[in-house]
Design an enzyme around this catalytic site. Sequence first.
Site, PDB file in Angstrom:
ATOM      1  CG  LEU A 112      29.340 -11.515  33.512  1.00 32.42           C
ATOM      2  CD1 LEU A 112      29.725 -10.188  34.157  1.00 32.42           C
ATOM      3  CD2 LEU A 112      27.845 -11.575  33.267  1.00 32.42           C
ATOM      4  CG  ASP A 113      28.344 -12.784  26.589  1.00 36.73           C
ATOM      5  OD1 ASP A 113      28.606 -13.981  26.834  1.00 36.73           O
ATOM      6  OD2 ASP A 113      27.231 -12.396  26.195  1.00 36.73           O
ATOM      7  CB  ALA A 114      34.397 -10.348  25.554  1.00 36.82           C
ATOM      8  CG  HIS A 195      25.450 -15.152  23.888  1.00 36.54           C
ATOM      9  ND1 HIS A 195      26.460 -14.562  24.622  1.00 36.54           N
ATOM     10  CD2 HIS A 195      26.052 -15.646  22.763  1.00 36.54           C
ATOM     11  CE1 HIS A 195      27.621 -14.692  23.980  1.00 36.54           C
ATOM     12  NE2 HIS A 195      27.400 -15.358  22.866  1.00 36.54           N
TER      13      HIS A 195
END
Length: 242
Positions: A112-114, A195
Site C-alpha cells: 500500500l502507498d504511504a 497506484h
Amino acid sequence: MASDPYFKPSIEVRLDKFICESTELTRSLAKKALHRGEVSCDGVVVKDSGFKVTETTRVCLDGEPLSLLGVRYLMLNKPVDTLCSTIDEVYPSVLSLLDVAKADTLHIAGRLDADTTGLVLITSDGQWSHKITSPKKECTKRYLVQLADPLDESLKASFAAGIELKNEDGPTKPALLEILEPHKARLTITEGKYHQVKRMFAAVGNKVVALHRECIGQIELDSELELGQWRYLTPEEIASVG
C-alpha cells in the site's frame, strides 16, 4: 496479541544453526555462547556447535528454552505515513510496528502507498504470498475510497468495462464499483498495478483523497484492530488463499 507460533525440527539440525534461527545471535556469537557453556541440551551443557538437535531435544540458552520460529502469517491495520518496505526510509517500515522475533525475515504480500491505510498481509511463506500478488491468480482487493468530487452512477459501467490508464497496454480488468455516498465508494479490483485505484479515478476526472483497504481475497481486516495494530491469521484465513 497471540504469541509467535513455534515448531521443533522434524530432522536433525546443527546446534549452532538452531541457536541462530531461534535467537538474534549470529553464527559466531552462537559459537561463543557454546564455548562459554551457556547452552544446554536436555539439561546437559553442550559446547560442540555441530551437535545434532532433534524434535525432542530441549535446548536452553542461559536457562531459557529456545524454539525455532515456524512459518508466520499476520494481518496489520496499516496507518498513514508508513511504508510497505522491509527497511525504514522517508517513513518507517510497517515491519517496525511488529513486536515479533526476527521481523526482518518477514515480507509484505501486497503493498500500500504511504498515505493509504488498511489491510496488509505479512508472512514468511513466499509461495503463499505469491498466490496473492501474482496477476494470474486475480486475487481480489477491496477498497473504501473517499473522492474529491461527486460520483455519477454511470461510472459503475465504466469500471466494469475497464478503465484506460496512461502508459498501460490495455484497459484494467473489470472492477466492481459500489457508490455508497456522493463522495464515497467501495471498489473491488483483481489487479495490483502501480497506484491503480488512484489512477483509475483520475482517468475519469476525479481525485482520491483517502484510501483504505478492507479485504484481500477472503481475508477481511479485523474490525477490532486499531490503526497500527496486528494479529496472526487464523488457520481458516491462511487456508483461504489458494
